[in-house]
Design a protein around this motif. Structure first.
Motif, mmCIF file in Angstrom:
data_model
loop_
_atom_site.group_PDB
_atom_site.id
_atom_site.type_symbol
_atom_site.label_atom_id
_atom_site.label_comp_id
_atom_site.label_asym_id
_atom_site.label_seq_id
_atom_site.Cartn_x
_atom_site.Cartn_y
_atom_site.Cartn_z
ATOM 1 N N HIS A 80 1.042 -1.185 0.015
ATOM 2 C CA HIS A 80 0.125 0.177 -0.107
ATOM 3 C C HIS A 80 0.978 1.047 -0.003
ATOM 4 O O HIS A 80 2.011 1.127 0.371
ATOM 5 N N ILE A 81 0.342 2.359 -0.161
ATOM 6 C CA ILE A 81 1.069 3.706 0.068
ATOM 7 C C ILE A 81 0.861 4.079 1.294
ATOM 8 O O ILE A 81 -0.141 4.227 1.958
ATOM 9 N N ILE A 82 2.015 4.504 1.768
ATOM 10 C CA ILE A 82 2.213 4.955 3.447
ATOM 11 C C ILE A 82 3.337 5.977 3.376
ATOM 12 O O ILE A 82 4.313 5.936 2.736
ATOM 13 N N ASP A 83 2.913 7.333 3.693
ATOM 14 C CA ASP A 83 3.749 8.459 3.950
ATOM 15 C C ASP A 83 4.597 8.784 2.583
ATOM 16 O O ASP A 83 5.722 9.268 2.276
ATOM 17 N N GLY A 84 3.785 8.369 1.623
ATOM 18 C CA GLY A 84 3.877 9.030 0.249
ATOM 19 C C GLY A 84 5.049 8.016 -0.592
ATOM 20 O O GLY A 84 5.160 8.123 -1.742
ATOM 21 N N HIS B 87 5.612 3.731 -1.790
ATOM 22 C CA HIS B 87 4.817 2.257 -2.027
ATOM 23 C C HIS B 87 5.514 1.549 -1.107
ATOM 24 O O HIS B 87 6.785 0.993 -1.163
ATOM 25 N N MET B 88 4.880 0.837 0.173
ATOM 26 C CA MET B 88 5.367 -0.009 0.808
ATOM 27 C C MET B 88 5.017 -1.691 0.305
ATOM 28 O O MET B 88 3.892 -2.057 0.085
ATOM 29 N N PRO B 89 6.020 -2.284 0.110
ATOM 30 C CA PRO B 89 5.762 -3.601 -0.460
ATOM 31 C C PRO B 89 4.838 -4.496 0.735
ATOM 32 O O PRO B 89 5.090 -4.193 1.603
ATOM 33 N N PRO B 90 4.399 -5.772 0.098
ATOM 34 C CA PRO B 90 3.887 -6.837 1.149
ATOM 35 C C PRO B 90 4.678 -7.077 1.962
ATOM 36 O O PRO B 90 6.003 -7.554 1.874
ATOM 37 N N HIS B 91 4.390 -6.948 3.643
ATOM 38 C CA HIS B 91 5.169 -7.400 4.457
ATOM 39 C C HIS B 91 6.583 -6.509 4.545
ATOM 40 O O HIS B 91 7.490 -7.022 5.324
ATOM 41 N N GLY B 92 6.680 -5.448 4.131
ATOM 42 C CA GLY B 92 7.984 -4.576 4.173
ATOM 43 C C GLY B 92 8.925 -4.716 3.557
ATOM 44 O O GLY B 92 9.184 -5.774 2.853
ATOM 45 N N TRP B 93 10.027 -3.576 3.584
ATOM 46 C CA TRP B 93 11.228 -4.103 2.755
ATOM 47 C C TRP B 93 12.119 -4.867 3.484
ATOM 48 O O TRP B 93 12.979 -5.767 2.447
ATOM 49 N N THR B 94 12.023 -5.413 4.589
ATOM 50 C CA THR B 94 13.008 -6.506 5.102
ATOM 51 C C THR B 94 12.619 -7.822 4.467
ATOM 52 O O THR B 94 13.529 -8.602 4.298
ATOM 53 N N ALA B 95 11.387 -8.061 3.875
ATOM 54 C CA ALA B 95 10.835 -9.377 3.483
ATOM 55 C C ALA B 95 11.336 -9.235 1.820
ATOM 56 O O ALA B 95 10.842 -10.292 1.055
ATOM 57 N N ASN B 96 11.520 -8.079 1.309
ATOM 58 C CA ASN B 96 11.587 -7.894 -0.115
ATOM 59 C C ASN B 96 12.895 -7.587 -0.790
ATOM 60 O O ASN B 96 13.390 -7.966 -1.960
ATOM 61 N N GLU B 97 13.496 -6.513 -0.229
ATOM 62 C CA GLU B 97 14.744 -5.997 -0.600
ATOM 63 C C GLU B 97 15.906 -7.173 -0.216
ATOM 64 O O GLU B 97 15.837 -8.304 0.461
ATOM 65 N N THR B 98 17.208 -6.846 -0.638
ATOM 66 C CA THR B 98 18.169 -7.982 -0.585
ATOM 67 C C THR B 98 19.160 -7.128 0.786
ATOM 68 O O THR B 98 19.499 -6.284 0.712
ATOM 69 N N GLY C 110 -1.584 -4.209 7.571
ATOM 70 C CA GLY C 110 -0.685 -3.393 6.897
ATOM 71 C C GLY C 110 -0.300 -2.259 7.712
ATOM 72 O O GLY C 110 -1.245 -1.833 8.852
ATOM 73 N N LEU C 111 0.785 -1.317 7.758
ATOM 74 C CA LEU C 111 1.204 -0.237 8.445
ATOM 75 C C LEU C 111 -0.041 0.899 8.418
ATOM 76 O O LEU C 111 -0.071 1.430 9.752
ATOM 77 N N GLU C 112 -0.368 1.245 7.434
ATOM 78 C CA GLU C 112 -1.273 2.392 7.453
ATOM 79 C C GLU C 112 -2.717 1.992 8.416
ATOM 80 O O GLU C 112 -2.883 2.786 9.132
ATOM 81 N N TYR C 113 -3.128 0.993 8.199
ATOM 82 C CA TYR C 113 -4.350 0.284 8.833
ATOM 83 C C TYR C 113 -3.774 0.218 10.602
ATOM 84 O O TYR C 113 -4.659 0.592 11.154
ATOM 85 N N SER C 114 -2.686 -0.157 10.572
ATOM 86 C CA SER C 114 -2.212 -0.301 12.138
ATOM 87 C C SER C 114 -1.862 0.932 12.660
ATOM 88 O O SER C 114 -2.461 1.125 13.949
#
Length: 416
Positions: free
Chosen positions: A98-102, A104-115, A334-338
């Motif tokens: 979702h979009i948060i703070d302008g 795009h936050m990927p599903p389950h956050g950066w730590t689960a998606n990035e290297t 997600g973060l926005e809902y939380s």
């Protein structure tokens, strides 16, 4: 006592993924750089052979190609699903993209998606094998840095993780955090026993990904896993795993503030193996601890007739696994809902990382055999006592462990 089987290696696993393997006489874990995925968490059975507890989805890409939304998005839907396996850390969000703070936050956050960038690994003087990796958030609007230590202690069947979150700016940042543990076959089968520290349970309200897949009543609170309300009336027992039944369900459970451990247990009574995750509970947390206030159970029992869970849209879901997760989050929304909900069942749904400061998520996953039938009907309680994890069932099973995470704190002090 030094563990003669302790070892560390850097490997390239299936799909040309770079990874670190940590091993001792009791347990072996493989941690991918990509998303921090752990496709292997193998425990040594009483008979001596290794058994992997973690889920390896049939649809995980092993092409070696980097995810490209134009090429892969129509089938996999998200980068996360292109590489998903086993356990992985979810920060700063727990839930859908979702979009948060302008940004795009990927599903389950950066730590689960990035290297994650591998930094170093070593064996310390006490025989602990450990590895350090780091990551920075790719968006300056949410300036966070992450440092992760994975470690095995000698002669213990526990994978320990310390994940430190720092802000790089001058403002507090409100985040979600979670450990997305997923078990699969051959460890997972019909009749496994699932238990948690939570004392109150709830299903997510309408409006999320489970609306069309669940057999449970939405937005319903209940007291125990064995009395979960069904959508069409009646109750079902979620503490005993089902075979593939054509449903995908999710429930969240809130810990009491008096809990000293957040824990979740999955026991296979036929194999006499227990998979138990644990982290500091509200009553035992230090000032810098990230407390996971909720048990989250995702029951992927065949309710998704669409890709990548099914081989084609409308086809049969071929994915069978169990998410025994813990998080500080509002459901998996997600973060926005939380941030907007702020509190669920009396517990906070976010944690604040202080400006120019940090907090740390410390956790362990035990995967070990047990004797007799003491846990065959599930785990009633888990407590940390000195250097032991004491698990109550029909009696008590005591595992060697470090429930106060003193060894992790020592590694943090020297290397983070």
């Amino acid at each position: 006592m030094i563990d003669s089987k302790s070892a560390i290696s850097r490997v390239v696993e299936l799909g040309e993924r770079e990874a670190t393997v940590l091993e001792n006489s009791c347990i072996r874990v493989m941690i991918d750089d990509q998303g921090g995925m752990t496709p292997e968490l193998s425990g040594r059975r009483a008979s001596g052979e290794w058994l992997n507890a973690h889920w390896l989805p049939w649809f995980r890409s092993n092409s070696g190609e980097k995810y490209n939304d134009n090429e892969h998005g129509s089938f996999w839907k998200a980068k996360l699903l292109y590489q998903i396996a086993g356990n992985f850390p979810c920060l700063p969000s727990f839930g859908p993209g979702h979009i948060i703070d302008g940004v795009h936050m990927p599903p389950h956050g950066w730590t689960a998606n990035e290297t994650w960038r591998y930094v170093t690994s070593d064996t310390d003087e006490s025989g602990i094998v450990w590895t350090l990796s780091v990551m920075d958030s790719p968006a300056g609007e949410i300036p966070l840095s992450f440092s992760k230590i994975d470690a095995l202690l000698p002669n213990q069947g526990v994978h320990y993780t310390s994940l430190r979150v720092r802000t790089r700016g001058n403002e507090d940042i409100e985040i979600c955090a979670g450990n997305h543990n997923i078990v699969g076959a051959p460890f997972l089968s019909q009749g496994c026993r699932v238990s948690g520290a939570a004392k109150r349970w709830i299903t997510p309200p309408p409006g999320g990904e489970f609306d069309t897949t669940t057999r449970l009543a939405l937005g319903a609170e209940f007291a125990s896993l064995d009395k979960a309300p069904l959508r069409n009336g009646g109750k079902t027992d979620l503490s005993v795993t089902s075979p593939p039944i054509g449903y995908t369900d999710f429930v969240a459970g809130a810990l009491d503030r008096s809990a000293r451990l957040c824990w979740l247990s999955t026991v296979n009574p036929a194999l006499k193996m227990a998979y138990i995750s644990f982290s500091p509970g509200p009553a035992a947390a230090a000032d810098d601890d990230i407390v996971l206030y909720f048990n989250e159970i995702w029951m992927q029992y065949g309710g998704r007739p669409f890709t990548p869970w099914a081989p084609y849209e409308g086809g049969p879901d071929q994915s069978y696994c169990l998410g025994v997760e813990s998080a500080v989050s509002a459901y998996a929304y997600g973060l926005e809902y939380s941030r907007e909900l702020h509190e669920l069942l009396g517990n906070p749904t976010t944690v604040t990382i202080p400006a120019a400061g940090y907090k740390t998520l410390r956790s362990g996953v035990l995967f070990a055999p047990y004797d007799g039938g003491v846990l065959d009907e599930g785990t009633a309680d888990v407590q940390g006592e000195n250097e032991k994890l004491v698990c109550a069932g029909k009696g008590k099973v005591i595992f060697d462990a470090d429930p106060r995470f003193e060894a992790l704190r020592g590694l943090e002090g020297r290397h983070v």
